[in-house]
Scaffold this active site. Sequence first.
Site, PDB file in Angstrom:
ATOM      1  N   GLU A  58       0.812  -1.218   0.000  1.00  8.40           N
ATOM      2  CA  GLU A  58       0.000   0.000   0.000  1.00  8.40           C
ATOM      3  C   GLU A  58       0.846   1.268   0.000  1.00  8.40           C
ATOM      4  O   GLU A  58       0.345   2.362   0.234  1.00  8.40           O
ATOM      5  CB  GLU A  58      -0.964  -0.019   1.194  1.00  8.40           C
ATOM      6  CG  GLU A  58      -1.952  -1.176   1.095  1.00  8.40           C
ATOM      7  CD  GLU A  58      -2.992  -1.175   2.195  1.00  8.40           C
ATOM      8  OE1 GLU A  58      -2.995  -0.251   3.021  1.00  8.40           O
ATOM      9  OE2 GLU A  58      -3.817  -2.101   2.217  1.00  8.40           O
ATOM     10  N   LYS A 113     -15.955  -1.301   1.886  1.00  6.85           N
ATOM     11  CA  LYS A 113     -15.184  -1.814   0.751  1.00  6.85           C
ATOM     12  C   LYS A 113     -16.153  -2.423  -0.254  1.00  6.85           C
ATOM     13  O   LYS A 113     -16.855  -3.389   0.059  1.00  6.85           O
ATOM     14  CB  LYS A 113     -14.191  -2.881   1.215  1.00  6.85           C
ATOM     15  CG  LYS A 113     -13.067  -2.365   2.091  1.00  6.85           C
ATOM     16  CD  LYS A 113     -12.246  -3.533   2.635  1.00  6.85           C
ATOM     17  CE  LYS A 113     -11.041  -3.039   3.429  1.00  6.85           C
ATOM     18  NZ  LYS A 113     -10.373  -4.149   4.153  1.00  6.85           N
TER      19      LYS A 113
END
Length: 431
Positions: free
Chosen positions: A206, A340
């Site tokens: 990330e 999400k």
Amino acid sequence: MYVEIIDVRAREVLDSRGNPTVEVEVLLEDGSFGSAIVPSGASTGKFEALELRDGDKKRYMGKGVLKAVEHVNEIIAPRVVGLNAFDQVYLDKVLLELDGTENKSKLGANAILGVSMAVARAASESAGVPLYKYLGGANAKILPVPFMNVINGGAHADNSLDIQEFMLVPAGAPSFKEALRYGAEVFHTLKKILKDAGHVTAVGDEGGFAPNLSSNEEAIQVLIEAIKKAGYEPGKDIYIALDCAASEFYNEETGKYNIDGTEKTGDELIEYYSMLIDKYWPVIISIEDPFEQEDWDSYVKFTQKVGGKVQIVGDDLYVTNVKRLEKGIELFASNSILIKLNQIGSVTETLDAIEMAKTAGMTNVISHRSGETEDTFIADLAVATNAGMIKTGSLSRSERIAKYNRLLRIEEELGDAAIYKGLGAFYSIKR
């Protein structure tokens, strides 16, 4: 409005980890076009909708998505061609009925979500409005506070840290543009601090650093040092958020948590987190997934104890699923939910979860996955729903930066109408 879908097609492309994922393209009768690429998680909740993989070990180590692609091209496309692209709710209902399973295991959540997102994009182009306006209407104007994952541990890194993410939260900035600058400056300062201390500064999935620090607490201390050295005040200009991803360090056999080299019960872990909150007050503002995804008791106790002053975010706990969220609201298990798209697998169900959380007085944090792509759908989703918060990685790697750059453009486009709430976005706590 009524504009027919005339073509739907899918292909296999790669995500930021070099793993296959699904891309879907949709064409409407007026020539409008929409495409979407589906993300993929590493630390996944056991209650998530199923991401369909081929399982053929001779191809992409079994991670191919040709079955999901085939399901779009052979099963979904014939059913949705001819439908109105502007009726997202009906489209998603058709997709769910076509699958017919609780967890989308027949067609695959990656197949269903790709179509759902691509149709929304095509409809927004047909309407001549940006995606955030199409999904959110005229009142979509709140830019989210970014949660920037700059130190990685847990399942996202090969290091000694148990906590998966240590994030910068520039809630004291006056605008999104400035928040991004605050974060970038601290990110570069942090890199120098780590380098000077002899740590490797390669970045993880990330975009954050994965240093081998001695403890989770040292990671917090290093972040505070970086915030100060960059010229900002911790707990005023920039806060810290943690994603513990506790399911990853929970031992099912003993029913205990392995953290910082010791075994802790749920109650002992509550004391550990409470100690960190008090010791570094008011710097730690948000804690995500502090307990295992079925440890409802610890969530309830922890929320009762600190939920008035710290945001407690359920991710694996809820998996963007309204049924699990309903239980959480009933128990008051947390005061926030992570959102999400690919956990639940359709645009409509995602919007339903956001709406339910808001109605219950909970905050929503719109989130990326560790396996991301250049797709910026979640940036528009954050503004569309006035969620006020987004978690989309560090200040490096272009699949993360793509979302930040999209938000910069949206803020500029909105002009004086744009609102950056900062600390006000955390409406479920008192600061």
